[in-house]
Enzyme design. Structure first.
Site, PDB file in Angstrom:
ATOM      1  NE  ARG A  98      51.795  33.745  24.090  1.00  0.00           N
ATOM      2  CZ  ARG A  98      51.887  34.597  23.088  1.00  0.00           C
ATOM      3  NH1 ARG A  98      50.863  34.786  22.296  1.00  0.00           N
ATOM      4  NH2 ARG A  98      52.992  35.252  22.881  1.00  0.00           N
ATOM      5  CG  ASP A 156      44.998  44.564  18.807  1.00  0.00           C
ATOM      6  OD1 ASP A 156      46.160  44.934  18.569  1.00  0.00           O
ATOM      7  OD2 ASP A 156      44.703  43.366  19.053  1.00  0.00           O
TER       8      ASP A 156
HETATM    9  C1  LIG Z   1      53.174  42.606  17.896  1.00  0.00           C
HETATM   10  S1  LIG Z   1      51.740  43.590  18.098  1.00  0.00           S
HETATM   11  C2  LIG Z   1      52.185  45.003  17.125  1.00  0.00           C
HETATM   12  C3  LIG Z   1      51.729  46.285  17.773  1.00  0.00           C
HETATM   13  C4  LIG Z   1      52.088  47.555  17.003  1.00  0.00           C
HETATM   14  N1  LIG Z   1      51.451  47.609  15.713  1.00  0.00           N
HETATM   15  C5  LIG Z   1      53.576  47.693  16.843  1.00  0.00           C
HETATM   16  O1  LIG Z   1      54.097  47.533  15.744  1.00  0.00           O
HETATM   17  O2  LIG Z   1      54.257  47.968  17.841  1.00  0.00           O
HETATM   18  C6  LIG Z   1      50.563  42.734  17.050  1.00  0.00           C
HETATM   19  C7  LIG Z   1      49.124  43.085  17.350  1.00  0.00           C
HETATM   20  O3  LIG Z   1      48.297  42.560  16.303  1.00  0.00           O
HETATM   21  C8  LIG Z   1      47.078  42.151  16.874  1.00  0.00           C
HETATM   22  N2  LIG Z   1      46.393  41.200  15.991  1.00  0.00           N
HETATM   23  C9  LIG Z   1      46.672  39.885  15.764  1.00  0.00           C
HETATM   24  N3  LIG Z   1      45.786  39.350  14.925  1.00  0.00           N
HETATM   25  C10 LIG Z   1      44.913  40.335  14.588  1.00  0.00           C
HETATM   26  C11 LIG Z   1      43.766  40.397  13.751  1.00  0.00           C
HETATM   27  N4  LIG Z   1      43.314  39.324  13.103  1.00  0.00           N
HETATM   28  N5  LIG Z   1      43.114  41.575  13.646  1.00  0.00           N
HETATM   29  C12 LIG Z   1      43.545  42.676  14.316  1.00  0.00           C
HETATM   30  N6  LIG Z   1      44.634  42.679  15.127  1.00  0.00           N
HETATM   31  C13 LIG Z   1      45.306  41.523  15.253  1.00  0.00           C
HETATM   32  C14 LIG Z   1      47.495  41.525  18.201  1.00  0.00           C
HETATM   33  O4  LIG Z   1      46.419  41.455  19.110  1.00  0.00           O
HETATM   34  C15 LIG Z   1      48.624  42.466  18.649  1.00  0.00           C
HETATM   35  O5  LIG Z   1      48.170  43.434  19.545  1.00  0.00           O
END
Ligand SMILES: C[S@@+](CC[C@H](N)C(=O)[O-])C[C@H]1O[C@@H](n2cnc3c(N)ncnc32)[C@H](O)[C@@H]1O
Length: 270
Positions: A40, A140
């Site tokens: 990545r 996000d």
């Molecule tokens: C696997 S996706 C889940 C998306 C959606 N909530 C779902 O369940 O389909 C996880 C998301 O969490 C976000 N994320 C990771 N660390 C984070 C943080 N510290 N604060 C806010 N968002 C975060 C990532 O950028 C990603 O878009």
């Protein structure tokens, strides 16, 4: 050290990167993630014309804000889809159906927007209106996914499992086998960058529901507890917290009680 690679990547580099992403975004990477980190971040090294991960770490150490953003964006996992864990949306509708006030919802890890748009479509159906008394904050930490979310343009294949009725009501066709979320649904949502790890969040409740799904799995228990402690006072007394299918918050039983199917309510709720 992994040799024969385009970029030099030592265990010490991995350890530094692990600490850096944990400190900035709360993401806990275990040692099995070395390959993932290499692939990545390789594109970031290429973009910056670097030959070794140590040089990339030095660049971040110099406080390059733009690169920090790209670094975080590269290490988040963004998998999502429309109406993921569909029973949650039915529960959400059931929960707000008797609300006498304007409804406020937070989608706290919205990724590319499918979850927030699913919430908005659920609300439009519930109220039988494209302009229901509902506001949705969708956030996000990753700015690339937020851009995509704001654009609201998806491949046709991403909605092919949705009932045709939903397609007809909430999407318009766009060039190149794509579809666009309709303006009314978009207007219900404000997309904004929020790092759940930040001390202060630019949101004001009280929320009827917070969706925080499939993101806590990337955090350790300590970080989860810190975030859950801040969610609690932002929820209405009868508000709901929606977690991902493999997430459980029993370590904060003083704050949240499982209501069923990875949906939590405040422990203080009667
Ligand atoms: C696997 S996706 C889940 C998306 C959606 N909530 C779902 O369940 O389909 C996880 C998301 O969490 C976000 N994320 C990771 N660390 C984070 C943080 N510290 N604060 C806010 N968002 C975060 C990532 O950028 C990603 O878009």
């Amino acid at each position: 050290m992994i040799t024969g690679r385009e970029f030099t990547f030592t265990p010490q580099d991995f350890e530094r990167i692990r600490t850096m992403i944990y400190d900035r975004a709360g993401i806990s990477l275990n040692f099995s993630k070395q390959e993932m980190v290499y692939s990545r971040l390789a594109k970031r090294l290429r973009a910056n014309n670097l030959a070794a991960f140590s040089e990339y770490i030095a660049l971040l150490d110099r406080g390059n804000t733009q690169e920090w953003e790209a670094f975080i964006n590269a290490l988040t996992t963004n998998l999502t889809y429309f109406f993921r864990e569909a029973h949650h949306f039915a529960l959400l509708a059931e929960h707000v159906k008797s609300a006498k006030h304007p409804v406020l919802l937070w989608c706290a890890a919205s990724s590319t927007g499918e979850e927030a748009y699913s919430m908005a479509m659920t609300m439009a159906e519930l109220y039988g209106s494209m302009n229901p008394p509902v506001r949705i904050i969708a956030s996000d930490v990753d700015t690339t996914v937020l851009e995509k979310a704001r654009a609201g343009v998806y491949n046709l294949s991403q909605i092919e499992r949705l009932p045709h009725e939903k397609f007809r009501k909430y999407f318009t066709e766009a060039p190149g086998n794509q579809v666009r979320i309709c303006t009314e649904i978009k207007n219900m949502i404000t997309f904004t960058k929020i790092n759940l790890l930040d001390e202060r969040w630019p949101v004001k409740g009280p929320f009827d529901a917070i969706f925080c799904r499939n993101v806590m799995i990337y955090f350790d228990k300590k970080t989860q507890a810190r975030i859950l402690e801040k969610f609690a006072p932002l929820l209405r007394q009868d508000g709901l917290l929606f977690a991902g299918h493999s997430e459980s918050f029993h370590h904060v039983a003083n704050l949240f009680r499982l209501r069923g199917k990875t949906v939590y309510e405040l422990a203080s709720h009667g």
